[in-house]
Design a protein around this motif. Sequence first.
Motif, PDB file in Angstrom:
ATOM      1  N   CYS B  86       0.821  -1.210   0.000  1.00  0.00           N
ATOM      2  CA  CYS B  86       0.000   0.000   0.000  1.00  0.00           C
ATOM      3  C   CYS B  86       0.850   1.253   0.000  1.00  0.00           C
ATOM      4  N   GLY B  87       2.133   1.142  -0.337  1.00  0.00           N
ATOM      5  CA  GLY B  87       2.993   2.322  -0.352  1.00  0.00           C
ATOM      6  C   GLY B  87       3.700   2.580   0.969  1.00  0.00           C
ATOM      7  N   ILE B 175      -0.554   6.222  12.055  1.00  0.00           N
ATOM      8  CA  ILE B 175      -1.436   6.211  10.893  1.00  0.00           C
ATOM      9  C   ILE B 175      -1.735   4.771  10.505  1.00  0.00           C
ATOM     10  N   PHE B 176      -2.855   4.610   9.815  1.00  0.00           N
ATOM     11  CA  PHE B 176      -3.162   3.319   9.200  1.00  0.00           C
ATOM     12  C   PHE B 176      -3.211   3.560   7.695  1.00  0.00           C
ATOM     13  N   LEU B 177      -2.232   3.038   6.990  1.00  0.00           N
ATOM     14  CA  LEU B 177      -2.107   3.232   5.549  1.00  0.00           C
ATOM     15  C   LEU B 177      -2.688   2.017   4.841  1.00  0.00           C
ATOM     16  N   TYR B 178      -3.527   2.266   3.845  1.00  0.00           N
ATOM     17  CA  TYR B 178      -4.189   1.155   3.152  1.00  0.00           C
ATOM     18  C   TYR B 178      -4.444   1.555   1.718  1.00  0.00           C
ATOM     19  N   ARG B 179      -4.893   0.629   0.925  1.00  0.00           N
ATOM     20  CA  ARG B 179      -5.333   0.942  -0.427  1.00  0.00           C
ATOM     21  C   ARG B 179      -6.516   0.039  -0.743  1.00  0.00           C
ATOM     22  N   ASP B 180      -7.049   0.157  -1.920  1.00  0.00           N
ATOM     23  CA  ASP B 180      -8.180  -0.686  -2.318  1.00  0.00           C
ATOM     24  C   ASP B 180      -7.847  -2.145  -2.013  1.00  0.00           C
ATOM     25  N   PRO B 181      -8.656  -2.802  -1.188  1.00  0.00           N
ATOM     26  CA  PRO B 181      -8.286  -4.158  -0.744  1.00  0.00           C
ATOM     27  C   PRO B 181      -8.175  -5.167  -1.876  1.00  0.00           C
ATOM     28  N   LEU B 182      -8.877  -4.951  -2.972  1.00  0.00           N
ATOM     29  CA  LEU B 182      -8.753  -5.888  -4.090  1.00  0.00           C
ATOM     30  C   LEU B 182      -7.335  -5.824  -4.664  1.00  0.00           C
ATOM     31  N   GLU B 183      -6.758  -4.612  -4.671  1.00  0.00           N
ATOM     32  CA  GLU B 183      -5.391  -4.460  -5.178  1.00  0.00           C
ATOM     33  C   GLU B 183      -4.381  -5.105  -4.219  1.00  0.00           C
ATOM     34  N   ASP B 292      -0.488   1.530 -10.106  1.00  0.00           N
ATOM     35  CA  ASP B 292      -0.797   0.334 -10.891  1.00  0.00           C
ATOM     36  C   ASP B 292      -2.173  -0.213 -10.535  1.00  0.00           C
ATOM     37  N   SER B 293      -3.030   0.662 -10.028  1.00  0.00           N
ATOM     38  CA  SER B 293      -4.336   0.205  -9.553  1.00  0.00           C
ATOM     39  C   SER B 293      -5.155  -0.462 -10.652  1.00  0.00           C
ATOM     40  N   GLU B 294      -5.220   0.208 -11.804  1.00  0.00           N
ATOM     41  CA  GLU B 294      -6.069  -0.336 -12.868  1.00  0.00           C
ATOM     42  C   GLU B 294      -5.584  -1.699 -13.317  1.00  0.00           C
TER      43      GLU B 294
END
Lengths: 267, 353
Positions: B86-87, B175-183, B292-294
């Motif tokens: 998630c970066g 902090i809680f860093l996250y991204r779209d869970p599908l990714e 690279d999400s898409e």
Amino acid sequence: MKIPPRFVRLPLAFDAAALLAEVSELPDEAWAAHFNAHYHNGGWSGVALRAGDGDSSRLFIDPNARDEAQDTPLLARCPSLMQALESFRCPMRAVRLLRLAPGGNIDLHQDPDLRFDAGQARLHIALATNPDVEFYVDGERVMMEPGECWYLDLSRPHRVANRGSSARIHLVVDAVVNDWLIAQIAAGDLPRREASRPSSASEFERFRQIVFAQPALAERLRATSDADAFVSLSVELGQGSGCEFTPADVKAEMAQGRHRWIAQWIL
Amino acid sequence: MDPVSRFDGWIPIRVYAAASGYRVDWCYFGTRRLTEPFFRDSVQNALQEPFNVAFRQDTAIDALLEWAQVRPGIEPTAFIFHTSRCGSTLLSRMLMALESHVVASEPPLLDAVLRAHLSTPALPADVQAAWVRATISGLAQRRVGNESRFVVKLDGWSIVDLPLMRRAYPDVPWIFLYRDPLEVAMSQFKMPGAYMVPGVIGPSVARISTDEPIVMPREEFIARVLGRIFEAGLEGCRSAGGRPVHYRELPEALWATLAGDFGVATDAATIATLRDAARPDAKNPYFEFVRDSEQKQRASSEVLRRAVDRWVAPAYASLEALRDTRADPRTKSPAPAPAAAGFSPVTTASVRS
């Protein structure tokens, strides 16, 4: 018995003097240098008494061979040894005499095929030894007296140094684990023995504690990044601090130091 | 002897359980900085020195506790909890680029201490919290002299240990860093982290019993572990002072919304340094950091998508809603983009975000 002890003395006793008398009759040329030349210093040699193809110079044991070994011609000359081998009521994949000359050193290594749970067990019968033979299994010193038979788990890290003035000769049997051997190991014991002088491993540990207490000494050791130079410097500074140990002790600790870090990633 | 001369320049690298109790493996670091992407790489490099393999100190954990009293390290500035992929490594690399900042990235000894109660259930929580503080204090020693900030990036599963971290450090921002869970799930499916393989790090973070994962599809196991991580992050952000941060806010968030928490100056030179550090892919210097999400979304399987929808999507939606109520209007989450047509293979660069 899923996991046997790291080492244990079996309830078997042999007449070391009689066996040694036969061994001393063997011609010098019968002793072949051990094939693992990269981790011994030239003082390690052996004679095969039983080998896969019956060749007396065949010290290597094919880990994939499942058949019992054939007698080599030299064994026929040694009736007491033949009789001694009859005590082992288990299949034998190889029988060798292994000699470590005075000053001989076998560096820390593991024999991963000698796993008890894979049905392999190596037994050592001490024939000739001296108080300054230092055999370490998993960092623990094992003191074997002539005539005794020991099971050693050599799939664990082990090393040997002969710091005495006479050769060490062991009869080494590679056995296939069966119920008889399991019973022998279960009936084994671990005699408590006092060393006649501090082992070189304990001397190195004493030096390590001196170094931790003396930052200036540590600073000198840190100045060298070359592994060989570092080993020599350690031995030299150790002597300067009154600690008698050998390059093998330093190298073994280096291997263990690396292993302790890496082992946490190994399941 | 006195601890100062005994441990000056030394750092704890490993905490482990022995028959006699918990012990600490110490390595000499001197003025060595933690500049590698992960703490374990810094140790690996230090172990190239012969002294550091032959002369490591091994003590009971009490020596570490005493050392924290005698020579306390820099008090932590902030903690980074995250979902993995998630970066988070990008964020820690940016912070490492500042001379003022030291980052301990996923130190395995902290994980060992945070999870010690699993193998030692009788361990009192206060003792364990003291171990956490002593471990971080030992890592946070000033070694160069100009360090003033210390940040810990924890492991991808450590958010479930947040209560213990809060007990040890009730006031340190996190902090809680996250991204779209599908990714995240897609990346974990292709290249699983240790905790995404049943049994590797011990008891499952998702509290899935040991027998279940054997019959469970991998997609479900990954989604359930991620679900537990997202839920713990959500719970912490709601009630324990955490700040939710989305991958898409990086890298700019560090000198905007997060500057205060992380003690980052916002002058032009500092921002230029941070931007520069953000450029190479954080874990792989051969690839630029690219969004690279898409690509990840397209490559995901229907099975994984359904599992993520079931186990993770609700907590993710709640986190996004919570973030929206707190966020700068410019970084509010946009409406989901329609799935692009066609398939393009996921490259090494894209799974290693």
